[in-house]
Design an enzyme around this catalytic site. Structure first.
Site: not given
Ligand code: NAD
Length: 400
Positions: A314, A333, A147, A285
């Site tokens: 949540q 959400h 997603n 989050r």
């Molecule tokens: P991803 O793993 O592709 O990307 C996460 C990125 O965060 C990576 O590039 C990583 O290096 C970076 N990161 C981690 N720690 C960091 C820090 N301290 N400082 C800077 N960058 C940092 O994941 P994604 O698919 O892009 O998803 C990211 C997040 O979005 C998920 O973990 C989840 O919490 C959230 N999400 C929310 C929904 C929703 O429905 N609202 C859906 C999917 C994901």
């Protein structure tokens, strides 16, 4: 035989749908980095059906029961009498979605003596105490990429809604009004603004790509720097710290996972680094943002608006202060659980379960924890330790 406990959100108030707004659900052939969509051997659901609510069962019942497993599906996840707590002691697999998270605290993990696998039907496994999973040799997997693009669309929608003052203007129409000055006195163009993303992973990079045609300046912060070719293609400015990123940004969007490094990264101190009147969008989050500091920044005007769809816990309490804060465009959400995304993550959960039962490796990119350490996307995007602090309370008391 394995017992599988699946925690899903409630069905619609008016009952499980018997028809849908559309007849098909277009899907991409492949994800932008070349990763394939989920590849289960079969699915037992109709793409486009509501799969994430209790009656949808993620389309898993036929598959599990025909292989001799037991499936318990419930929305009852909080409070001492919850079905989740009752079923945990002999559960081998727990599945839940971040939208309606089963908070898998250290306390719950300690009581679940047979637990081997926790699956996040979606992305973001912070509702599981990853440190406890590491220490108890439990595998944690999520459906990486399922997603990410859906959320990126919601980020762009939220930015435009805030900057252009869309929701208050729409409300004027619903209320029978037509005062244009009321609507436009907080309305701007996105064009020429500076937009900064905290993290440029799957979601963050997609947001940058979607925003490029708006004629904005693009900035990012990530612990992994993007390839130079991508930076040049999108004319990105890289920042190695939050202060530098938010000082220059008119719009800040958070797209990193919740883990010990990122918890409450937006707080009273860091909010003071923002430009006065900037906008903050958080679909990552709820716990990335300090609850009360955010309300203060909206009330003082330090932030001109806040949007997103993630809360802690949540579901949030009816009197959660974000509900009544000024100038927000928050939703429940929802961004990662469109019917299109549900089709992908239900198939991804099926793929993970097939691998697990057939003792084949789960795709590396789906792994968060395995073999007592962070693995796959977990090793790339999370850090060890527990970011579920407070979840114990959320899990113990039903607040809705
Ligand atoms: P991803 O793993 O592709 O990307 C996460 C990125 O965060 C990576 O590039 C990583 O290096 C970076 N990161 C981690 N720690 C960091 C820090 N301290 N400082 C800077 N960058 C940092 O994941 P994604 O698919 O892009 O998803 C990211 C997040 O979005 C998920 O973990 C989840 O919490 C959230 N999400 C929310 C929904 C929703 O429905 N609202 C859906 C999917 C994901």
């Amino acid at each position: 035989m394995a017992k599988v406990v699946c925690v899903l959100y409630d069905d619609p108030v008016g009952g499980y749908p018997t028809s849908y707004a559309r007849d098909d659900v277009p899907q991409p052939k492949i994800y932008p980095d070349g990763q394939t969509l989920p590849t289960p051997q079969a699915i037992d659901f109709k793409p486009g059906a509501l799969l994430g609510s209790v009656s949808g069962e993620l389309g898993l019942r036929k598959f599990l029961e025909s292989n001799g497993h037991q499936l318990v599906v419930t929305s009852s996840k909080d409070g001492e009498d919850s079905v989740l707590d009752r079923e945990l002691p002999d559960a081998e697999i727990v599945i839940s979605q971040p939208f309606w998270p089963a908070y898998m605290t250290a306390e719950r993990i300690a009581r679940a003596k047979k637990l081997k696998l926790i699956v996040t039907a979606g992305i973001g496994s912070d509702h599981t105490d990853l440190q406890a999973a590491i220490e108890n040799n439990i595998t944690v997997a999520e459906v990486t990429y399922c997603n990410s693009n859906a959320v990126a669309e919601h980020v762009v929608l939220s930015i435009l809604a805030l900057v252009r003052n869309f929701i208050p203007s729409h409300n004027i129409i619903l209320q029978g009004g037509w005062n244009i000055a009321d609507a436009v006195s907080r309305s701007y163009d996105l064009e020429a603004m500076q937009v900064g993303t905290v993290a440029a992973g799957r979601i963050g990079l997609r947001v940058l790509r979607l925003l490029k045609p708006f004629g904005v300046g693009l900035h990012y912060l990530d612990r992994h720097r993007l390839p130079r070719a991508v930076e040049e293609e999108l004319d990105l400015t890289y920042h190695d710290n939050l202060e530098s990123l938010v000082k220059i940004s008119d719009v800040v969007t958070l797209n990193c996972p919740l883990h010990p490094e990122t918890e409450h990264m937006i707080n009273e101190k860091t909010l003071n680094f923002f430009k006065r009147g900037s906008y903050l969008v958080n679909t990552a989050r709820g716990k990335l943002v300090d609850r009360d500091a955010l309300v203060g920044a909206l009330e003082s005007g330090q932030l001109a608006g806040y949007a997103g769809d993630v809360w802690f816990p949540q579901p949030p309490a009816k009197d959660h202060p974000w509900r009544t804060a000024p100038h927000h465009a928050l939703t429940p959400h929802i961004s990662g659980t469109s019917l299109s995304a549900q089709t992908r993550y239900a198939a991804g959960v099926r793929e993970i379960l097939e691998s697990y039962f057939e003792k084949r490796p789960i795709r590396n990119e789906y792994l968060v924890v395995q073999g007592g350490k962070l693995a796959g996307v977990g090793a790339h995007s999370y850090s060890e330790g527990d970011a579920t602090g407070g979840s114990e309370e959320a899990a113990r008391f039903e607040k809705a």
